[in-house]
Motif scaffolding. Structure first.
Motif, PDB file in Angstrom:
ATOM      1  N   PRO A   1      -3.976  -3.238  -2.812  1.00 17.39           N
ATOM      2  CA  PRO A   1      -3.819  -2.671  -4.151  1.00 17.39           C
ATOM      3  C   PRO A   1      -4.975  -1.749  -4.561  1.00 17.39           C
ATOM      4  O   PRO A   1      -5.113  -1.431  -5.742  1.00 17.39           O
ATOM      5  CB  PRO A   1      -3.793  -3.926  -5.025  1.00 17.39           C
ATOM      6  CG  PRO A   1      -4.717  -4.875  -4.316  1.00 17.39           C
ATOM      7  CD  PRO A   1      -4.565  -4.586  -2.848  1.00 17.39           C
TER       8      PRO A   1
ATOM      9  N   ALA B   1       2.484  -3.482  -1.310  1.00 13.44           N
ATOM     10  CA  ALA B   1       2.726  -2.041  -1.152  1.00 13.44           C
ATOM     11  C   ALA B   1       1.598  -1.406  -0.347  1.00 13.44           C
ATOM     12  O   ALA B   1       0.463  -1.873  -0.380  1.00 13.44           O
ATOM     13  CB  ALA B   1       2.826  -1.371  -2.527  1.00 13.44           C
TER      14      ALA B   1
ATOM     15  N   ILE C   1      -4.541   0.994  -7.174  1.00 10.07           N
ATOM     16  CA  ILE C   1      -4.131   0.552  -8.508  1.00 10.07           C
ATOM     17  C   ILE C   1      -5.270  -0.215  -9.198  1.00 10.07           C
ATOM     18  O   ILE C   1      -5.671   0.120 -10.311  1.00 10.07           O
ATOM     19  CB  ILE C   1      -2.882  -0.353  -8.422  1.00 10.07           C
ATOM     20  CG1 ILE C   1      -1.769   0.346  -7.637  1.00 10.07           C
ATOM     21  CG2 ILE C   1      -2.418  -0.763  -9.817  1.00 10.07           C
ATOM     22  CD1 ILE C   1      -1.306   1.655  -8.206  1.00 10.07           C
TER      23      ILE C   1
ATOM     24  N   ASP D   1       1.541   4.711  -0.167  1.00  7.68           N
ATOM     25  CA  ASP D   1       2.610   4.910  -1.145  1.00  7.68           C
ATOM     26  C   ASP D   1       2.109   4.900  -2.580  1.00  7.68           C
ATOM     27  O   ASP D   1       2.879   5.132  -3.508  1.00  7.68           O
ATOM     28  CB  ASP D   1       3.689   3.831  -0.963  1.00  7.68           C
ATOM     29  CG  ASP D   1       4.333   3.923   0.392  1.00  7.68           C
ATOM     30  OD1 ASP D   1       4.531   5.054   0.865  1.00  7.68           O
ATOM     31  OD2 ASP D   1       4.593   2.867   1.006  1.00  7.68           O
ATOM     32  N   GLN D   2       0.830   4.597  -2.750  1.00  7.39           N
ATOM     33  CA  GLN D   2       0.265   4.560  -4.103  1.00  7.39           C
ATOM     34  C   GLN D   2      -0.872   5.567  -4.242  1.00  7.39           C
ATOM     35  O   GLN D   2      -1.545   5.609  -5.267  1.00  7.39           O
ATOM     36  CB  GLN D   2      -0.293   3.158  -4.393  1.00  7.39           C
ATOM     37  CG  GLN D   2       0.650   2.008  -4.037  1.00  7.39           C
ATOM     38  CD  GLN D   2      -0.056   0.669  -4.030  1.00  7.39           C
ATOM     39  OE1 GLN D   2      -0.237   0.049  -5.067  1.00  7.39           O
ATOM     40  NE2 GLN D   2      -0.503   0.218  -2.869  1.00  7.39           N
ATOM     41  N   CYS D   3      -1.091   6.340  -3.189  1.00  2.00           N
ATOM     42  CA  CYS D   3      -2.298   7.172  -3.110  1.00  2.00           C
ATOM     43  C   CYS D   3      -2.175   8.448  -3.938  1.00  2.00           C
ATOM     44  O   CYS D   3      -1.149   9.129  -3.907  1.00  2.00           O
ATOM     45  CB  CYS D   3      -2.554   7.533  -1.652  1.00  2.00           C
ATOM     46  SG  CYS D   3      -4.037   8.523  -1.424  1.00  2.00           S
ATOM     47  N   SER D   4      -3.250   8.785  -4.619  1.00  2.00           N
ATOM     48  CA  SER D   4      -3.267   9.995  -5.434  1.00  2.00           C
ATOM     49  C   SER D   4      -3.232  11.258  -4.565  1.00  2.00           C
ATOM     50  O   SER D   4      -2.971  12.350  -5.063  1.00  2.00           O
ATOM     51  CB  SER D   4      -4.514  10.003  -6.319  1.00  2.00           C
ATOM     52  OG  SER D   4      -5.666   9.820  -5.513  1.00  2.00           O
TER      53      SER D   4
END
Ligand code: SF4
Ligand code: SF4
Ligand code: F3S
Length: 386
Positions: A282, A237, A285, A241-244
């Motif tokens: 990652p 990923a 995460i 798309d995972q960023c705060s």
């Protein structure tokens, strides 16, 4: 959990027996397996299988070569949080050669390498940090009078699996940046007859190394990878798309200088050079130093350090992501990687060729498709304009 140094693990004893002797409870062991399954992206239904396989493991041999590099990756790996690399080095594996960490030096150290390769032929795990200099017959790195290429080829010949840790081992990193005076390449550019798993990053997150080793011990094979040889459980990923700060990106709220009000509010760093939209990692995460923080969390843009040739393709670091080949920001790693390769110089084109060879070599490993995320957003985020 258990203390890594409290009791040695004899080579003929299973891990399960050894943990039992240490007084490790079944509950703690299953908790340990559960956390590994989470890291590896496996469902809880895998916990019994992982537990059964790990319990039966006998102490495996690991040979770790440090080639042309800065030791940052070793520093990163020995700082693994939970399970610690201390657990791995001292308990789960027998680290038979690592010239920075081992007590032996000179001829003794090289003899230890030869002994480990001979005694564990076909069974040991080879970990490599650092690039391989090929220019001028490889003279830019010699150990014990032998070139890095020759040492690597010999060690890989008898290895059960090869893990390249860090950007240097992945594709050459800073030494391979233009004009690449030493002709530095990654491990997979030299080892072409067996799969090489790349734990990308400069340095990578240590937990990813740990989880990859445990995956190998548990399933007897390496985890599924993308076309760069990066394990999908970790690199499947994008940072973006995972960023705060993604909500700020979507709302068009951007930092424009590092001391502005937007920076104090923690808005998106895209305009000050964040490469998160083109970077698969990652970091948001797993984070660093036991989950303490990560670059974007600390207010610094992502430099794209898990992507090949980032010193050439992602620079200047504090400029906006270049508009390469017209790719949208909502694409998969492979598509973005191909676009970057097309937009870069001959050196990168050569790497793309190497990547093709690498893909062919990895065909024995299962490759999981990444589903593109829709819909695409405008090239200039948040505004709909360029
Ligand atoms: Fe150092 Fe980065 Fe190379 Fe690791 S990948 S050895 S941190 S330059
Ligand atoms: Fe996060 Fe960077 Fe994406 Fe902004 S551009 S949301 S800071 S990854
Ligand atoms: Fe590297 Fe970006 Fe993570 S620079 S450490 S991939 S946030």
């Amino acid at each position: 959990m258990y203390s890594p140094t409290s009791q040695p693990w004899p080579a003929d004893e299973t891990l399960g027996r050894n943990l039992e002797a240490r007084g490790v409870s079944r509950r703690d062991f299953l908790e340990f397996c559960g956390s590994l399954c989470t890291v590896l992206g496996l469902g809880s239904s895998f916990v019994p299988r992982v537990a059964q396989a790990l319990q039966a493991v006998r102490r495996p041999s690991v040979i770790w070569l440090q080639l042309q590099e800065c030791t940052g990756c070793v520093e990163s790996v020995i700082r693994t949080s939970e399970p610690t690399i201390g657990n791995l080095v001292l308990d789960l594996v027998s680290l038979d050669y690592q010239h920075t960490l081992m007590a032996a030096a000179g001829h003794q150290a090289e003899a230890a390498l030869q002994t480990a390769m001979k005694d564990n032929a076909g069974k040991y795990l080879l970990i490599v940090t650092g690039s391989v200099p090929l220019a001028d017959d490889g003279i830019y790195l010699t150990i014990g009078g032998r070139t890095a290429k020759s040492i690597l080829e010999e060690a890989a010949r008898g290895a059960a699996a090869v893990i390249a840790v860090g950007a240097c081992a992945h594709w050459g990193s800073v030494q391979a940046a233009r004009p690449n005076p030493t002709g530095a390449v990654g491990v997979s550019d030299v080892i072409k007859d067996k799969p090489v798993v790349n734990i990308a990053g400069c340095p990578p997150i240590s937990d990813v190394v740990t989880a990859t080793v445990v995956h190998f011990l548990t399933f007897g094979r390496m985890p599924a990878t993308d076309s760069e040889g990066r394990p999908l459980f970790a690199y499947g990923a994008r940072i973006h798309d995972q960023c705060s700060r993604r909500a700020n990106f979507d709302a068009g709220q951007f930092v424009t200088t590092f001391d502005d009000e937007a920076a104090r509010k923690g808005w998106c760093l895209y305009h000050v050079g964040c490469k998160g939209p083109a970077t698969f990692s990652p970091c948001p995460i797993f984070q660093w130093n036991g989950g303490t923080s990560w670059p974007i969390g600390a207010g610094h843009p992502c430099l794209g350090c898990t992507e090949p040739h980032f010193w050439d393709t992602m620079t200047p670091f504090y400029d906006r992501l270049p508009d390469v080949g017209g790719f949208g920001v909502e694409r998969t790693a492979d598509i973005i990687g191909a676009a970057l390769a097309v937009g870069a110089t001959a050196g990168v084109a050569a790497h793309a060729l190497a990547t093709g060879i690498h893909q062919a070599r990895l065909r024995r490993l299962p490759v999981v498709e990444i589903t593109p995320i829709k819909p695409d957003v405008p090239t200039t985020p948040g505004t709909g304009k360029d």
